[in-house]
Motif scaffolding. Structure first.
Motif, short mmCIF file in Angstrom:
data_model
loop_
_atom_site.label_atom_id
_atom_site.label_comp_id
_atom_site.label_asym_id
_atom_site.label_seq_id
_atom_site.Cartn_x
_atom_site.Cartn_y
_atom_site.Cartn_z
N GLY A 32 136.05 108.69 6.73
CA GLY A 32 134.70 109.16 7.01
C GLY A 32 133.67 108.05 6.91
O GLY A 32 132.75 107.96 7.74
N ILE A 33 133.81 107.19 5.92
CA ILE A 33 132.90 106.06 5.78
C ILE A 33 133.04 105.13 6.98
O ILE A 33 132.04 104.67 7.54
N LEU A 34 134.26 104.84 7.39
CA LEU A 34 134.47 103.97 8.54
C LEU A 34 133.89 104.58 9.82
O LEU A 34 133.31 103.86 10.64
N ASN A 35 134.04 105.88 9.99
CA ASN A 35 133.47 106.54 11.17
C ASN A 35 131.95 106.41 11.18
O ASN A 35 131.35 106.11 12.21
N SER A 36 131.32 106.66 10.06
CA SER A 36 129.86 106.59 10.03
C SER A 36 129.35 105.16 10.17
O SER A 36 128.36 104.92 10.86
N VAL A 37 130.01 104.20 9.55
CA VAL A 37 129.61 102.79 9.70
C VAL A 37 129.81 102.34 11.14
O VAL A 37 128.95 101.65 11.71
N GLY A 38 130.90 102.74 11.76
CA GLY A 38 131.14 102.39 13.15
C GLY A 38 130.09 102.99 14.07
O GLY A 38 129.63 102.33 15.01
N PHE A 39 129.68 104.21 13.79
CA PHE A 39 128.65 104.85 14.63
C PHE A 39 127.32 104.13 14.48
O PHE A 39 126.63 103.86 15.47
N VAL A 40 126.96 103.77 13.27
CA VAL A 40 125.69 103.08 13.03
C VAL A 40 125.74 101.67 13.62
O VAL A 40 124.76 101.19 14.19
N VAL A 42 127.53 100.40 16.25
CA VAL A 42 127.59 100.25 17.71
C VAL A 42 126.86 101.37 18.45
O VAL A 42 126.84 101.36 19.68
N ALA A 43 126.27 102.30 17.73
CA ALA A 43 125.55 103.44 18.32
C ALA A 43 126.42 104.20 19.33
O ALA A 43 125.96 104.64 20.37
N PHE A 44 127.68 104.29 19.03
CA PHE A 44 128.65 104.99 19.87
C PHE A 44 129.69 105.60 18.95
O PHE A 44 130.07 104.99 17.95
N TYR A 45 130.15 106.80 19.28
CA TYR A 45 131.13 107.46 18.41
C TYR A 45 132.45 106.69 18.40
O TYR A 45 133.04 106.41 19.43
N THR A 46 132.88 106.35 17.21
CA THR A 46 134.20 105.74 17.03
C THR A 46 134.98 106.61 16.08
O THR A 46 134.41 107.30 15.23
N SER A 47 136.27 106.63 16.21
CA SER A 47 137.08 107.44 15.32
C SER A 47 138.23 106.61 14.78
O SER A 47 138.95 105.96 15.54
N HIS A 48 138.38 106.63 13.47
CA HIS A 48 139.47 105.93 12.81
C HIS A 48 140.37 106.98 12.19
O HIS A 48 139.94 107.74 11.33
N MET A 49 141.60 107.06 12.65
CA MET A 49 142.53 108.07 12.16
C MET A 49 143.79 107.40 11.66
O MET A 49 144.18 106.33 12.12
N THR A 50 144.43 108.06 10.71
CA THR A 50 145.74 107.61 10.25
C THR A 50 146.79 108.55 10.83
O THR A 50 146.51 109.69 11.17
N VAL A 51 147.97 108.05 10.96
CA VAL A 51 149.07 108.85 11.52
C VAL A 51 149.97 109.31 10.41
O VAL A 51 150.23 108.67 9.49
#
Length: 51
Positions: A32-40, A42-51
């Motif tokens: 969740g932290i990585l998703n929010s930092v990535g959004f801030v 690059v101002a674009f939705y990014t998603s970091h998921m584990t498998v």
């Protein structure tokens, strides 16, 4: 016990159900932290998921 001792217990091969829950919560928090930092960043939705 330091952080390395805790992580060794949580990520080690001998885990209890309580430690499994802690590990899942920790991974969800980090993702969740990585998703929010990535959004801030690059101002674009990014998603970091584990498998």
């Amino acid at each position: 016990m330091g952080i390395l001792g805790y992580l060794g217990r949580v990520a080690g091969p001998d885990r209890t159900p309580a430690l499994n829950h802690q590990l899942a919560s920790l991974l969800a928090l980090v993702a969740g932290i990585l998703n929010s930092v990535g959004f801030v960043a690059v101002a674009f939705y990014t998603s970091h998921m584990t498998v």
